[in-house]
Scaffold this active site. Structure first.
Site, PDB file in Angstrom:
ATOM      1  CB  ILE A  87       8.215  19.387   0.979  1.00  0.00           C
ATOM      2  CG1 ILE A  87       7.624  20.422   0.018  1.00  0.00           C
ATOM      3  CG2 ILE A  87       7.178  19.311   1.942  1.00  0.00           C
ATOM      4  CD1 ILE A  87       7.222  21.867   0.638  1.00  0.00           C
ATOM      5  CE  LYS A 115     -10.965  16.971 -23.215  1.00  0.00           C
ATOM      6  NZ  LYS A 115     -11.710  18.050 -23.847  1.00  0.00           N
ATOM      7  CB  SER A 120       3.831  23.505 -10.637  1.00  0.00           C
ATOM      8  OG  SER A 120       4.496  23.728 -11.736  1.00  0.00           O
ATOM      9  CG  ASP A 126      -0.779   5.559 -14.912  1.00  0.00           C
ATOM     10  OD1 ASP A 126      -0.681   6.818 -14.963  1.00  0.00           O
ATOM     11  OD2 ASP A 126       0.299   4.863 -15.080  1.00  0.00           O
ATOM     12  CE  LYS A 185       5.630  18.900 -11.160  1.00  0.00           C
ATOM     13  NZ  LYS A 185       4.302  18.195 -10.726  1.00  0.00           N
ATOM     14  CB  ILE A 191       2.814  17.306  -1.195  1.00  0.00           C
ATOM     15  CG1 ILE A 191       4.426  17.533  -0.855  1.00  0.00           C
ATOM     16  CG2 ILE A 191       2.159  18.496  -1.709  1.00  0.00           C
ATOM     17  CD1 ILE A 191       5.276  18.213  -2.122  1.00  0.00           C
TER      18      ILE A 191
END
Ligand code: COA
Length: 331
Positions: free
Chosen positions: A219, A141, A172, A81, A190, A33
């Site tokens: 999807i 952040k 999400s 990560d 989520k 995606i």
């Protein structure tokens, strides 16, 4: 040329160059995606920095995405990560050093698998919370100062019709709207992501940063659906009283999805282009669900599928725990 043709990742309604001079930073950018989202933005003029855990996969995706537009600059930074704030911050710094700014951010890195609560260890639940929710927080952040700078430098709308800056999107899901069995971890994670984006919209909107959520449904052709869609999940054959197979919908797809078809990566890329474009200058704190209305019918099913093997609550009572556990029934 890139492996993908423009119509596969973008509808034909957008104008060339609408993101010229802007840089997008994408976590999970080599995934199905997020690579389509990035490809669409690069095609329309942006440069990009994509972040991932796997070095080879991330670098190869960057090279491929760069082929969609002559002169595009796309950096792939692997071995990052989102659970590790320092590595993310280093990646953001490198993006700015090499491409000049971070104008848009997509927090797309996610982890998921099928498991009931019975099949989840505390560490399994934590792994998904860490990747999705804390990973999104870390991404905010590591990039928010750059987004504020960009929003300040590129106020939109403007008389010159130059592209905006300072836009944030979290990718999400819709599991938490209804609750979905075997997805407690992803749904909780989520829900946290959506909540975080509300706070970003409130706290950074006054600085010009617009923060929104895109919630994809199922999807087709993605790793996520391969994982969530074993045992023919999502397939559906509807027959009449003589056993003749009926066309499931005018679009030939799943009748369990109100729009009549599964989602495509292009649907999500188009939503992304809209939210980063000047057309969405005053859209902030919004959740854009792009699922053909699927979530309005989910809940009892694992997700959008009507596979009898996944009918609620039979598969749970039959002892389904996780596709990973040797002792659990296969999902
Ligand atoms: N069912 C139940 N538990 C599972 C599981 C499954 N299918 N897959 C992993 N786990 C558990 C592990 O057993 C481990 O728990 P333990 O230490 O108590 O045994 C915990 O989850 C962490 O797994 P591990 O493989 O060590 O973590 P990781 O950080 O390497 O991987 C995951 C994170 C689990 C989310 C992994 O699936 C992943 O990397 N996914 C990324 C890609 C992805 O999910 N894409 C789809 C997006 S929709």
């Amino acid at each position: 040329m890139s492996k993908q043709q423009p119509h596969e990742f973008l509808s034909p309604v957008w104008r060339d160059g609408i993101f010229r001079g802007r840089v997008v930073f994408v976590t999970g950018g080599a995934g199905d995606i997020c690579s389509a989202q990035t490809r669409a933005l690069v095609y329309l003029g942006a440069d990009a920095c994509i972040i991932g855990r796997k070095v080879e996969k991330t670098e190869a995706a960057a090279i491929d995405i760069a082929k969609v537009r002559k002169g595009a600059r796309v950096i792939g930074i692997g071995n990052v990560d989102v659970r590790n704030f320092e590595s993310l911050q280093k990646a953001a710094d490198r993006c700015v050093a090499e491409l000049g700014s971070i104008d848009f951010v997509i927090a797309g890195a996610a982890g998921n698998f099928i498991s009931s609560i019975a099949g989840l260890s505390p560490n399994a639940f934590k792994a998904v919370m860490d990747i999705d929710t804390i990973g999104t927080f870390n991404t905010i952040k590591a990039t928010i100062d750059h987004l504020i700078k960009s929003a300040t430098a590129h106020v939109s709308p403007n008389a010159e019709n130059l592209p905006p800056g300072g836009r944030f999107i979290a990718v999400s899901a819709t599991f938490h709207y209804t609750g979905v069995p075997m997805q407690s971890h992803a749904a909780a994670a989520k829900a946290g992501v959506d909540s975080l984006v509300n706070s970003v919209a409130l706290e950074y909107g006054p600085y010009g940063v617009m923060a929104n959520v895109i919630a994809p449904g199922p999807i087709e052709g993605t790793e996520g659906m391969d994982r969530l869609g074993s045992s023919g999940f999502g397939e559906n054959v509807v027959t009449d009283e003589k056993g003749q197979q009926l066309r499931p919908s005018v679009r030939g797809g799943s009748p369990s999805i109100p729009s009549g078809r599964w989602g495509t990566v292009r649907d999500i890329a188009d939503a992304t282009v809209y939210l980063f474009s000047a057309a969405a200058d005053n859209v902030n704190g919004h959740v854009l669900v792009v699922d053909g209305g699927a979530w309005r019918r989910q809940g009892g099913f694992l997700s959008a599928g009507d596979n009898p093997a996944l009918q609620y609550p039979g598969f749970l009572l039959a002892g389904a725990a996780s596709s990973r556990k040797k002792t659990a029934s296969k999902i």
